[in-house]
Scaffold this motif. Sequence first.
Motif, PDB file in Angstrom:
ATOM      1  N   ALA A   8       0.835  -1.206   0.000  1.00 66.68           N
ATOM      2  CA  ALA A   8       0.000   0.000   0.000  1.00 66.68           C
ATOM      3  C   ALA A   8       0.868   1.254   0.000  1.00 66.68           C
ATOM      4  O   ALA A   8       0.591   2.214  -0.715  1.00 66.68           O
ATOM      5  N   GLY A   9       1.920   1.259   0.781  1.00 65.37           N
ATOM      6  CA  GLY A   9       2.821   2.415   0.835  1.00 65.37           C
ATOM      7  C   GLY A   9       3.541   2.637  -0.483  1.00 65.37           C
ATOM      8  O   GLY A   9       3.704   3.765  -0.929  1.00 65.37           O
ATOM      9  N   ALA A  10       3.941   1.577  -1.136  1.00 62.56           N
ATOM     10  CA  ALA A  10       4.647   1.709  -2.416  1.00 62.56           C
ATOM     11  C   ALA A  10       3.750   2.315  -3.484  1.00 62.56           C
ATOM     12  O   ALA A  10       4.205   3.057  -4.343  1.00 62.56           O
ATOM     13  N   ALA A  11       2.463   2.028  -3.418  1.00 60.90           N
ATOM     14  CA  ALA A  11       1.531   2.568  -4.410  1.00 60.90           C
ATOM     15  C   ALA A  11       1.318   4.064  -4.236  1.00 60.90           C
ATOM     16  O   ALA A  11       0.901   4.747  -5.157  1.00 60.90           O
ATOM     17  N   LEU A  12       1.604   4.592  -3.071  1.00 62.01           N
ATOM     18  CA  LEU A  12       1.354   6.000  -2.806  1.00 62.01           C
ATOM     19  C   LEU A  12       2.559   6.901  -3.021  1.00 62.01           C
ATOM     20  O   LEU A  12       2.450   8.108  -2.913  1.00 62.01           O
ATOM     21  N   ILE A  13       3.723   6.324  -3.353  1.00 65.89           N
ATOM     22  CA  ILE A  13       4.944   7.116  -3.487  1.00 65.89           C
ATOM     23  C   ILE A  13       5.504   6.946  -4.898  1.00 65.89           C
ATOM     24  O   ILE A  13       6.434   6.188  -5.115  1.00 65.89           O
ATOM     25  N   PRO A  14       4.942   7.642  -5.880  1.00 66.08           N
ATOM     26  CA  PRO A  14       5.388   7.425  -7.249  1.00 66.08           C
ATOM     27  C   PRO A  14       6.764   7.968  -7.565  1.00 66.08           C
ATOM     28  O   PRO A  14       7.470   7.421  -8.401  1.00 66.08           O
ATOM     29  N   ALA A  15       7.196   9.054  -6.961  1.00 67.74           N
ATOM     30  CA  ALA A  15       8.458   9.686  -7.330  1.00 67.74           C
ATOM     31  C   ALA A  15       9.665   8.804  -7.034  1.00 67.74           C
ATOM     32  O   ALA A  15      10.700   8.954  -7.662  1.00 67.74           O
ATOM     33  N   GLY A  16       9.562   7.895  -6.113  1.00 70.30           N
ATOM     34  CA  GLY A  16      10.688   7.067  -5.757  1.00 70.30           C
ATOM     35  C   GLY A  16      10.739   5.751  -6.498  1.00 70.30           C
ATOM     36  O   GLY A  16      11.619   4.953  -6.259  1.00 70.30           O
ATOM     37  N   THR A  17       9.808   5.505  -7.384  1.00 71.74           N
ATOM     38  CA  THR A  17       9.760   4.223  -8.062  1.00 71.74           C
ATOM     39  C   THR A  17      10.613   4.205  -9.309  1.00 71.74           C
ATOM     40  O   THR A  17      10.997   5.234  -9.854  1.00 71.74           O
ATOM     41  N   ALA A  18      10.893   3.011  -9.792  1.00 69.98           N
ATOM     42  CA  ALA A  18      11.619   2.859 -11.044  1.00 69.98           C
ATOM     43  C   ALA A  18      10.795   3.411 -12.198  1.00 69.98           C
ATOM     44  O   ALA A  18      11.342   3.862 -13.193  1.00 69.98           O
ATOM     45  N   GLN A  19       9.478   3.405 -12.049  1.00 69.04           N
ATOM     46  CA  GLN A  19       8.613   3.927 -13.090  1.00 69.04           C
ATOM     47  C   GLN A  19       8.866   5.410 -13.322  1.00 69.04           C
ATOM     48  O   GLN A  19       8.817   5.878 -14.449  1.00 69.04           O
ATOM     49  N   ALA A  20       9.134   6.150 -12.263  1.00 70.39           N
ATOM     50  CA  ALA A  20       9.385   7.584 -12.398  1.00 70.39           C
ATOM     51  C   ALA A  20      10.618   7.839 -13.254  1.00 70.39           C
ATOM     52  O   ALA A  20      10.697   8.844 -13.953  1.00 70.39           O
ATOM     53  N   LYS A  21      11.569   6.931 -13.222  1.00 68.53           N
ATOM     54  CA  LYS A  21      12.788   7.093 -14.011  1.00 68.53           C
ATOM     55  C   LYS A  21      12.514   6.903 -15.500  1.00 68.53           C
ATOM     56  O   LYS A  21      13.305   7.322 -16.324  1.00 68.53           O
ATOM     57  N   ALA A  22      11.394   6.272 -15.839  1.00 66.67           N
ATOM     58  CA  ALA A  22      11.029   6.094 -17.242  1.00 66.67           C
ATOM     59  C   ALA A  22      10.519   7.396 -17.847  1.00 66.67           C
ATOM     60  O   ALA A  22      10.448   7.533 -19.053  1.00 66.67           O
ATOM     61  N   CYS A  23      10.167   8.352 -17.021  1.00 69.59           N
ATOM     62  CA  CYS A  23       9.668   9.645 -17.494  1.00 69.59           C
ATOM     63  C   CYS A  23      10.847  10.487 -17.969  1.00 69.59           C
ATOM     64  O   CYS A  23      11.761  10.768 -17.221  1.00 69.59           O
ATOM     65  N   GLY A  24      10.809  10.849 -19.191  1.00 69.82           N
ATOM     66  CA  GLY A  24      11.889  11.666 -19.728  1.00 69.82           C
ATOM     67  C   GLY A  24      11.341  12.655 -20.731  1.00 69.82           C
ATOM     68  O   GLY A  24      10.133  12.808 -20.887  1.00 69.82           O
ATOM     69  N   ALA A  25      12.231  13.323 -21.419  1.00 65.09           N
ATOM     70  CA  ALA A  25      11.822  14.297 -22.433  1.00 65.09           C
ATOM     71  C   ALA A  25      10.992  13.585 -23.497  1.00 65.09           C
ATOM     72  O   ALA A  25      11.319  12.489 -23.928  1.00 65.09           O
ATOM     73  N   GLY A  26       9.910  14.200 -23.876  1.00 60.77           N
ATOM     74  CA  GLY A  26       9.052  13.638 -24.909  1.00 60.77           C
ATOM     75  C   GLY A  26       8.051  12.613 -24.406  1.00 60.77           C
ATOM     76  O   GLY A  26       7.458  11.892 -25.191  1.00 60.77           O
ATOM     77  N   SER A  27       7.873  12.529 -23.088  1.00 62.78           N
ATOM     78  CA  SER A  27       6.883  11.589 -22.556  1.00 62.78           C
ATOM     79  C   SER A  27       6.044  12.256 -21.475  1.00 62.78           C
ATOM     80  O   SER A  27       6.465  13.208 -20.824  1.00 62.78           O
ATOM     81  N   TRP A  28       4.849  11.759 -21.339  1.00 61.40           N
ATOM     82  CA  TRP A  28       3.891  12.224 -20.339  1.00 61.40           C
ATOM     83  C   TRP A  28       3.639  11.046 -19.421  1.00 61.40           C
ATOM     84  O   TRP A  28       3.191   9.986 -19.870  1.00 61.40           O
ATOM     85  N   CYS A  29       3.960  11.154 -18.147  1.00 59.42           N
ATOM     86  CA  CYS A  29       3.822  10.057 -17.193  1.00 59.42           C
ATOM     87  C   CYS A  29       2.647  10.322 -16.277  1.00 59.42           C
ATOM     88  O   CYS A  29       2.546  11.404 -15.698  1.00 59.42           O
TER      89      CYS A  29
END
Length: 80
Positions: free
Chosen positions: A17-38
């Motif tokens: 439950a805690g992991a679902a509430l903290i998006p900035a620290g996830t590996a998924q956040a690292k997929a956000c880069g120039a030219g993408s909308w996360c």
Amino acid sequence: MFRRTLTTAAAITLAAAGAALIPAGTAQAKACGAGSWCVWSVYQDAAHTVLVGERGYDCGGAWFSEGTQSGYVVFQVLPC
């Protein structure tokens, strides 16, 4: 034995439950880069039928957050 099993199950549930509430620290956040909308879409139920909130980064890199931020989360990276 029963108490240890219950405690372990509770710890796993809380961690998930805690992991679902903290998006900035996830590996998924690292997929956000120039030219993408996360976007993290938050749903009321596990079947993902009722959208109750969203948060993420727009194409300009600005953070947005609206609605309820707890529930069942789905992450998406979309092109700009």
